[in-house]
Scaffold this active site. Structure first.
Site, PDB file in Angstrom:
ATOM      1  N   THR A  94       0.855  -1.183   0.000  1.00 56.57           N
ATOM      2  CA  THR A  94       0.000   0.000   0.000  1.00 56.57           C
ATOM      3  C   THR A  94       0.892   1.234   0.000  1.00 56.57           C
ATOM      4  O   THR A  94       1.618   1.481   0.965  1.00 56.57           O
ATOM      5  CB  THR A  94      -0.919   0.003   1.233  1.00 56.57           C
ATOM      6  OG1 THR A  94      -1.725  -1.187   1.226  1.00 56.57           O
ATOM      7  CG2 THR A  94      -1.829   1.220   1.235  1.00 56.57           C
ATOM      8  N   LYS A 170      -6.775   1.133  -3.631  1.00 56.95           N
ATOM      9  CA  LYS A 170      -6.397   0.460  -2.389  1.00 56.95           C
ATOM     10  C   LYS A 170      -6.592   1.388  -1.197  1.00 56.95           C
ATOM     11  O   LYS A 170      -7.010   0.950  -0.119  1.00 56.95           O
ATOM     12  CB  LYS A 170      -4.939  -0.007  -2.456  1.00 56.95           C
ATOM     13  CG  LYS A 170      -4.465  -0.751  -1.196  1.00 56.95           C
ATOM     14  CD  LYS A 170      -5.310  -1.989  -0.910  1.00 56.95           C
ATOM     15  CE  LYS A 170      -4.947  -2.671   0.403  1.00 56.95           C
ATOM     16  NZ  LYS A 170      -3.624  -3.303   0.398  1.00 56.95           N
TER      17      LYS A 170
END
Length: 222
Positions: A94, A170
């Site tokens: 991420t 995300k």
């Protein structure tokens, strides 16, 4: 394919196992030596990065954040300068969208493909090769990473033809996941204060409209 997986944690280890099952030669790297040894015992290939990097077709980066990803790719011992032309980086951590866009540009300058490919699904789906991947990148990057995606993902969302949108998606997913976890914890606490047993709470809510994947996955561990 000959593939290196950086980050043999709960997600990366499962992805590496899935790649092995698909018949690929997989090298595992991690800051914890015991994880590397464990993976080699499970069938992973040996060898030092300096010796095998030039022969790699793909590098899968499953570390914690942008800082660790940057170190793996471009640090003092970074892998990008060592790779052959046309190899692909599949970046699964991420990271901010701006980081993904910059990494794509730096990889392109080195004749390396970059796929912005954050993942979701948890460790069980990682081990089963059934992850969801929010992928963004140039068509050539998708094509180069296709065997990796086929081995590790149940669902691949094509978020666009350049890096960045995958990481945006995300971030949205993580925002919602965080809200679900916090709300679930508050609801569980309220129920317990009113005399509900935690196992009964989970049994009932998991079959009702108030459930969520995060509740069913995380509540048993609270």
């Amino acid at each position: 394919m000959k593939i290196a997986v950086f980050g043999l944690g709960s997600m990366g280890y499962g992805m590496a196992q899935s790649l092995l099952r698909a018949g690929h030669t997989v090298h595992g790297f991690d800051v914890v030596p015991q994880q590397v040894e464990r993976f080699r015992d499970d069938g992973g290939a040996g060898g030092e990065l300096a010796d095998i990097a030039v022969s790699l077709d793909a590098v899968v980066v499953v570390v914690l954040n942008a800082g660790q990803t940057k170190d793996v790719l471009f640090g003092d011992n970074g892998v990008v300068p060592r790779l052959k032309d046309g190899a692909v980086i599949m970046s699964c951590a991420t990271v901010p969208p701006e980081f993904a866009m910059d990494a794509e540009a730096r990889c392109a300058a080195a004749s390396i493909h970059y796929l912005d490919a954050p993942i979701s699904g948890g460790s069980v789906k990682a081990a089963e090769g059934r992850l969801s991947v929010m992928a963004a990148g140039r068509p050539e990057a998708f094509a180069a990473a296709r065997p990796v995606l086929d081995a590790t993902a149940e669902t691949v969302f094509d978020m666009g033809d350049h890096a960045g949108p995958g990481s945006v998606m995300k971030s949205v997913n993580q925002l919602l996941a965080g809200v679900h976890i916090a709300t679930m914890a508050e609801a569980l606490t309220f129920g317990m204060q009113q005399g509900l047993a935690p196992d009964r709470f989970l049994e009932v809510i998991s079959k009702c409209a108030g459930t969520s994947w995060m509740l069913e996955n995380r509540a048993p561990h609270i």
